[in-house]
Design an enzyme around this catalytic site. Structure first.
Site, short mmCIF file in Angstrom:
data_model
loop_
_atom_site.label_atom_id
_atom_site.label_comp_id
_atom_site.label_asym_id
_atom_site.label_seq_id
_atom_site.Cartn_x
_atom_site.Cartn_y
_atom_site.Cartn_z
N ALA A 78 0.83 -1.20 0.00
CA ALA A 78 0.00 0.00 0.00
C ALA A 78 0.86 1.26 0.00
O ALA A 78 1.97 1.26 0.53
CB ALA A 78 -0.91 0.01 1.23
N GLY A 123 1.65 -5.44 1.54
CA GLY A 123 0.55 -5.92 0.71
C GLY A 123 1.00 -6.58 -0.57
O GLY A 123 0.26 -7.37 -1.16
N GLU A 126 1.54 -10.06 0.59
CA GLU A 126 0.23 -10.65 0.86
C GLU A 126 -0.47 -11.06 -0.42
O GLU A 126 -1.20 -12.06 -0.46
CB GLU A 126 -0.62 -9.66 1.66
CG GLU A 126 -0.16 -9.52 3.11
CD GLU A 126 -0.96 -8.51 3.89
OE1 GLU A 126 -1.57 -8.88 4.91
OE2 GLU A 126 -0.99 -7.34 3.47
N GLU A 146 4.98 -4.04 8.27
CA GLU A 146 3.96 -3.11 8.75
C GLU A 146 4.19 -2.62 10.17
O GLU A 146 3.92 -1.46 10.50
CB GLU A 146 2.57 -3.76 8.64
CG GLU A 146 1.99 -3.81 7.23
CD GLU A 146 2.46 -5.01 6.44
OE1 GLU A 146 1.91 -5.25 5.35
OE2 GLU A 146 3.37 -5.71 6.90
#
Length: 272
Positions: A78, A123, A126, A146
């Site tokens: 992100a 992300g 992920e 994160e």
């Protein structure tokens, strides 16, 4: 090694310019195209969900490959600028968008392969974790950083990483912020194959092409059984495994596959 790609013509449906979609035989190739770090935003997450939903309805598509544009980034996750003002409503929407997109990818009815061509961070990793198989280039770096900015992986990272590599390595990567290279990722089971730089996409497409030898009906019946062990003890799935075996006899492809074998010819799959 080369592959023949062509524009993906089925549709129509809206595609964000940050995702490119092409076709190679029975495989769809999705390329994350958001320079410089191929970050995810609201539009691209909605776009990924729509693409996967569309591919699920396309009987000519048996597999998908997802990779990043360029030589450095698969995806850096992100864009943190989205969260700089502390807006909880935006954070809630983005968490939902990430979840919907990557859960759609996880539940793709065919075989999904991540071609990790560089950094896969947050992300980005992920997204790769949501795929069935991961192929990484030697220079790739993988991390879920994160917590270093006061956040947590909210798109399946805490669960999928723990399932693949075990609790210890998941805690090293998430709680200690440890970044792993491609060779370490292969050793701990985070990726299934390491290839030379610039070769992840081609190796992924080659592997995806092998899916066309399998009955697509059988593949989408088997995949939830394999993934089901994440939710329940494997022994509890054994009766359902037998029932789904019997259910396959309702499929035209089952009769085609058995008879093709007996007649010593290649099966012509109908995908039903």
């Amino acid at each position: 090694m080369s592959t023949a790609l062509e524009p993906y013509k089925s549709g129509p449906f809206d595609l964000t310019h940050k995702l490119m979609l092409e076709k190679c035989g029975n495989t769809a190739l999705i390329t994350i195209n958001n320079p410089a770090a191929n970050t995810w935003d609201r539009d691209s997450l909605i776009g990924l969900k729509l693409i996967v939903e569309h591919l699920n309805r396309d009987d000519d598509i048996y597999a998908l490959v997802i990779t990043g544009q360029g030589e450095k980034f698969f995806s850096a996750g992100a864009d943190l600028k989205l969260f700089a003002d502390g807006d909880k409503a935006r954070a809630r929407e983005m968490a939902r968008r990430f979840g919907e997109a990557f859960e759609a990818l996880r539940d793709f009815r065919g075989v999904s392969i991540a071609a990790i061509n560089g950094y896969a961070m947050g992300g980005g990793l992920e997204c790769a974790l949501a795929c069935d198989i991961r192929i990484a280039e030697r220079h790739a770096q993988l991390a879920l950083p994160e917590a270093s900015v006061g956040l947590l992986p909210c798109a399946g990272g805490t669960q999928h990483l723990s399932w693949l590599v075990g609790e210890g390595w998941a805690k090293r990567m998430i709680l200690c912020g440890e970044r792993v290279d491609a060779m370490t990722a292969e050793r701990i089971g985070l990726v299934e194959q390491v290839v030379d730089s610039g070769e992840a996409r081609n190796h992924a497409l080659l592997l995806a092409s092998k899916v066309a030898n399998q009955s697509p009906v059988a593949v989408r019946t088997i995949k939830p059984l394999i993934q089901g062990a994440r939710e329940r003890a494997p022994s509890t799935w054994l009766p359902e495994e037998r029932e789904r075996f019997v259910d396959l006899f309702d499929a035209d492809d089952t009769r085609e596959g058995v008879n093709a074998f007996l007649e010593k010819r290649r099966p012509q799959w109908l995908n039903h």
